[in-house]
Design a protein around this motif. Structure first.
Motif: not given
Ligand SMILES: [Zn+2]
Length: 474
Positions: A251-274
């Motif tokens: 699958g391909e997944i995109l994580v968007r947010a207004p700033d990089r910090d938020l993108v990074e922190s949510v991305s980390e949780r998304v990858l933990d879910a994987a």
């Protein structure tokens, strides 16, 4: 010298050449990283005009860095020239592909690359006439896929520039003053064990189970992320037949947010879910980052300078009124697009095929729900952006009407963009205070030193699965 008048005259003197080149690139649409013809043609024009040209900058074969002048302030512009897969379309006012499934210029990047080229050439003329400065044209490949500018910024291509003015095709003339969303993209592949799904299911481990559990985890996560976060995904491979336990699923997944910090922190949780999903399904998981972009850091000083240039230039006429009317008619009701405009402009645009009166930014102070690799550039140099009316009123990007207009009436808007770029860059060279104000705003908005959003070893050719092919200059 009157910089705006001279820049406009310089563009007019090349109108035929720019039009022919934009049409020529339109006729040979090339997707991301495959823009060898377009890059070769544009580089050739720059070299003939005396620019110092490098093709293949920043590890991207179809990137161009071309400089004219060797003193004073250094200003720049950017050109994109990649096409969109599957968007093939004739120069017609009805849906009619040249070749079914072939690429087409649905985002008008043939106009984008050539419009910016016209701007850079105009500045070179101003420099010859005594303006003490330098101009750089950066040809930026792979905007539609992969975010080519990430790699150019990482390679330091924009270092040392005082300001950059860039644009995008659209259906009205206005500076772009807003921010947009940062993004990370990942390809997530689960690997299991295949077996006969009826006869020996206990011997198999389903990669598709892993992928579906991952997506389920992401859905539960959605409730517990800050409001502006956007997460979206697709399944690109989910097995071949229901009687085979799928050994691989992607699958391909995109994580968007207004700033990089938020993108990074949510991305980390998304990858933990994987990881968690892989554990649940008893399969392996492999993650590759495919995209990493900053949002755009706005520069209102440059937005205002662009708006002033537009006011000086005034509106423009579209030559081929019949084609303009046919394409406008094919769009039907465009009220939802018109809602973007202030009410007085909306009234006027509603009655027109093309709306070319310059207007104020429609997005000042806002964060648009999109991402662009121009965001990378805005992190390292003051970046002014605008939209020019290359398409009939209300035309959505990535539509067949956008393709058709980009090969016909659109060149008038591209030449207008050349004038806006040439004149605004000329004014930036001439006006020390304007440059200083743009720099001061850039510094005040800056969050810290630039951090590349992609892993150091990321290779765009690998990620897009495109063969590396050098450019032959025409
Ligand atoms: Zn585009």
């Amino acid at each position: 010298m009157n910089v705006t008048e001279e820049a406009a005259a310089a563009v007019e003197s090349r109108r035929e050449e720019l039009t022919a080149l934009a049409n020529d690139i339109w006729e040979r649409p090339e997707p991301a990283l495959e823009e060898t013809y377009a890059a070769g043609r544009i580089a050739g024009v720059l070299r003939d005009r005396g620019f110092d040209v490098t093709v293949g900058a920043g590890g991207l074969e179809t990137a161009i860095v071309a400089r004219y002048g060797d003193e004073g302030p250094v200003v720049g512009t950017m050109g994109e020239y990649d096409a969109l897969p599957g968007m093939s379309q004739r120069r017609a006012a009805n849906r009619d592909p040249v070749e079914q499934g072939a690429p087409g210029h649905g985002c008008g990047h043939n106009l984008f690359g050539v419009g910016s080229l016209g701007g850079a050439l105009a500045v070179a003329d101003l420099i010859d006439d005594g303006l003490a400065g330098s101009v750089v044209y950066v040809g930026t490949p792979a905007e539609e896929k992969g975010g080519g500018k990430t790699y150019l910024v990482r390679a330091g291509i924009f270092d040392g520039l005082d300001a950059v003015v860039s644009w995008h095709p659209g259906w009205y003339n206005a500076p772009t003053k807003g921010a947009c969303l940062a993004v990370n993209g990942y390809e997530v592949t689960f690997e299991g064990v295949s077996s006969h799904a009826a006869a020996a299911p206990e011997a198999g481990r389903s990669a598709l189970d892993g992928l579906q559990l991952f997506h389920t985890g992401v859905e539960y996560m959605r409730e517990h992320v800050p409001d502006p976060v956007r997460i979206h995904y697709v399944v690109t491979e989910g097995g071949d037949a229901p009687n085979v336990v799928p050994p691989e699923a992607t699958g391909e997944i995109l994580v968007r947010a207004p700033d990089r910090d938020l993108v990074e922190s949510v991305s980390e949780r998304v990858l933990d879910a994987a990881e968690g999903a892989a554990l649940m399904a008893d399969v392996d998981v492999d993650v590759t980052q495919t995209t990493g972009l900053h949002g755009v850091q706005p520069n209102e000083t440059l937005g205002d300078a662009i708006r002033e240039t537009m006011a000086d230039l005034g509106p423009f006429e579209v030559d081929d009124a019949e084609t303009a009317a046919g394409l406008r008619d094919s769009l039907g009701d465009v009220e939802s697009a018109l809602a973007e405009l202030p009410s007085d402009a909306r009234e006027k645009a509603r009655e027109a095929d093309y709306f070319t009166d310059p207007i104020d930014a429609t997005d000042a102070g806002e964060t648009g729900s999109y991402s662009t690799d121009s965001g990378e550039v805005s992190q390292v140099v003051p970046l002014g952006r605008f939209t020019a009316a290359t398409w009939p009123v209300g035309t959505p990007a990535h539509s067949w009407q956008a393709v058709a207009a980009s090969g016909t009436t659109g060149v008038d808007g591209a030449c207008y963009a050349s004038k806006v770029i040439g004149a605004t860059l000329g004014r930036l060279i001439a006006d020390d205070d304007l440059r200083a104000a743009a720099t001061a705003e850039f510094e005040s908005r800056r969050e810290g030193p630039y951090e590349p959003p992609m892993p150091e070893d990321a290779d765009l050719y690998d990620l897009l699965d495109v063969e590396r092919r050098p450019v032959e200059e025409a």
